[in-house]
Design an enzyme around this catalytic site. Structure first.
Site, PDB file in Angstrom:
ATOM      1  N   CYS A  23      36.431  19.493   1.938  1.00 20.68           N
ATOM      2  CA  CYS A  23      37.801  19.124   2.308  1.00 20.68           C
ATOM      3  C   CYS A  23      38.378  20.135   3.304  1.00 20.68           C
ATOM      4  O   CYS A  23      37.943  20.166   4.442  1.00 20.68           O
ATOM      5  CB  CYS A  23      38.646  18.945   1.047  1.00 20.68           C
ATOM      6  SG  CYS A  23      40.091  17.912   1.340  1.00 20.68           S
TER       7      CYS A  23
ATOM      8  N   HIS B 161      35.782  16.295  -2.907  1.00 24.72           N
ATOM      9  CA  HIS B 161      35.737  17.488  -3.767  1.00 24.72           C
ATOM     10  C   HIS B 161      34.666  17.351  -4.853  1.00 24.72           C
ATOM     11  O   HIS B 161      34.998  17.013  -5.990  1.00 24.72           O
ATOM     12  CB  HIS B 161      37.097  17.670  -4.457  1.00 24.72           C
ATOM     13  CG  HIS B 161      38.183  18.124  -3.539  1.00 24.72           C
ATOM     14  ND1 HIS B 161      38.500  19.446  -3.376  1.00 24.72           N
ATOM     15  CD2 HIS B 161      39.008  17.435  -2.733  1.00 24.72           C
ATOM     16  CE1 HIS B 161      39.486  19.558  -2.506  1.00 24.72           C
ATOM     17  NE2 HIS B 161      39.823  18.346  -2.098  1.00 24.72           N
TER      18      HIS B 161
ATOM     19  N   GLU C 218      33.378  19.471  -6.592  1.00 25.51           N
ATOM     20  CA  GLU C 218      33.546  20.486  -7.647  1.00 25.51           C
ATOM     21  C   GLU C 218      34.456  20.005  -8.778  1.00 25.51           C
ATOM     22  O   GLU C 218      34.582  20.686  -9.786  1.00 25.51           O
ATOM     23  CB  GLU C 218      34.070  21.806  -7.043  1.00 25.51           C
ATOM     24  CG  GLU C 218      35.517  21.806  -6.569  1.00 25.51           C
ATOM     25  CD  GLU C 218      35.753  21.064  -5.255  1.00 25.51           C
ATOM     26  OE1 GLU C 218      34.824  20.414  -4.738  1.00 25.51           O
ATOM     27  OE2 GLU C 218      36.900  21.117  -4.774  1.00 25.51           O
TER      28      GLU C 218
HETATM   29  N1  GLN Z   1      44.907  18.430   3.941  1.00 20.20           N
HETATM   30  C1  GLN Z   1      44.328  19.710   3.684  1.00 20.20           C
HETATM   31  C2  GLN Z   1      44.152  20.530   4.949  1.00 20.20           C
HETATM   32  O1  GLN Z   1      44.431  20.101   6.007  1.00 20.20           O
HETATM   33  C3  GLN Z   1      43.004  19.589   2.970  1.00 20.20           C
HETATM   34  C4  GLN Z   1      43.200  19.058   1.581  1.00 20.20           C
HETATM   35  C5  GLN Z   1      42.200  19.528   0.570  1.00 20.20           C
HETATM   36  O2  GLN Z   1      41.421  20.464   0.799  1.00 20.20           O
HETATM   37  N2  GLN Z   1      42.250  18.931  -0.592  1.00 20.20           N
HETATM   38  O3  GLN Z   1      43.730  21.628   4.885  1.00 20.20           O
END
Ligand code: GLN
Length: 209
Positions: free
Chosen positions: A90, A188, A190
């Site tokens: 992410c 994610h 994890e």
């Molecule tokens: N929207 C977040 C960002 O731009 C990422 C979101 C996340 O890691 N769950 O960093």
């Protein structure tokens, strides 16, 4: 000056989690579960000690500012160039991208992955969602959790697409990629109790990237 990554791997592999911000604890426990030796990394000296590094989810703008404050951004860039295996989830995927769409002014990344990543790509109305994904290299679908997730909008020639969205309005969007020693997912792994993608990363680490 921290030593450069030289491809030597300890047994069990010592896998760091960049511990500036985000879901560090969840990654540490997944890594423990797959038999790696997990280590929180906050300092360049700690980065020099690991065989691989997870860059967790969280908020990429905050993470990049903290990486600068903690004098880690240049060592992280160098480690990625030297071939240290890295796995971004992410916000971590955003951190590994060479190019970002929808970033804030001056948002810095570690880079190394020849991709364009769009931040918050699924839109504000789709804050978080779950989906089953076909992940190449895994035999059965992976149940994935997306939280304000990015997607990969474009990939360079060296980048392998590992998973795309299979249903709904975002069908076909790229949500997992690999380029040699660099692996990244929009979702994610994890938090959903399935350790197979961490295990895949540990294999990359064991093979020295
Ligand atoms: N929207 C977040 C960002 O731009 C990422 C979101 C996340 O890691 N769950 O960093």
């Amino acid at each position: 000056m921290a030593a450069a990554y030289d491809g030597t791997v300890t047994s069990p592999p010592r896998i760091g989690v960049l511990a500036l911000q985000g879901d560090v604890r969840e990654h540490l426990s997944m890594l423990r579960e797959i038999g790696a030796e997990p280590v929180a990394v906050r300092r360049p000296e700690e980065l020099a000690e690991v065989d691989g590094l997870v860059v967790p989810g969280g908020e990429s703008t905050t993470m990049s500012k903290l990486a600068r404050t903690f004098d880690l951004i240049d060592p992280l860039r160098q480690a990625a160039k030297d071939g240290l295996p890295m796995f971004g989830t992410c916000a971590g995927m955003i951190m590994l991208a060479d190019r970002i769409e929808g970033g804030v002014a001056d948002q810095e990344t570690i880079g190394g992955l020849d991709v364009v990543v769009r931040r918050n790509a699924f839109g504000r109305q789709v804050d978080s969602f779950e989906a089953d994904l076909d992940v190449s290299e895994l035999g059965t679908p992976f149940h994935a959790m997306f939280i304000r997730a990015p997607w990969v909008e474009g990939v360079g020639p060296e980048v392998e697409v590992v998973a795309t969205v299979a249903t709904g309005p975002a069908t076909g969007r790229i949500v997992a990629v690999r380029q040699g020693h660099l692996l990244a997912t929009s979702f994610h792994p994890e938090v959903t109790g399935d350790a197979r993608i961490h295990a895949l990363f540990a294999d990359i680490v064991r093979s020295g990237g």
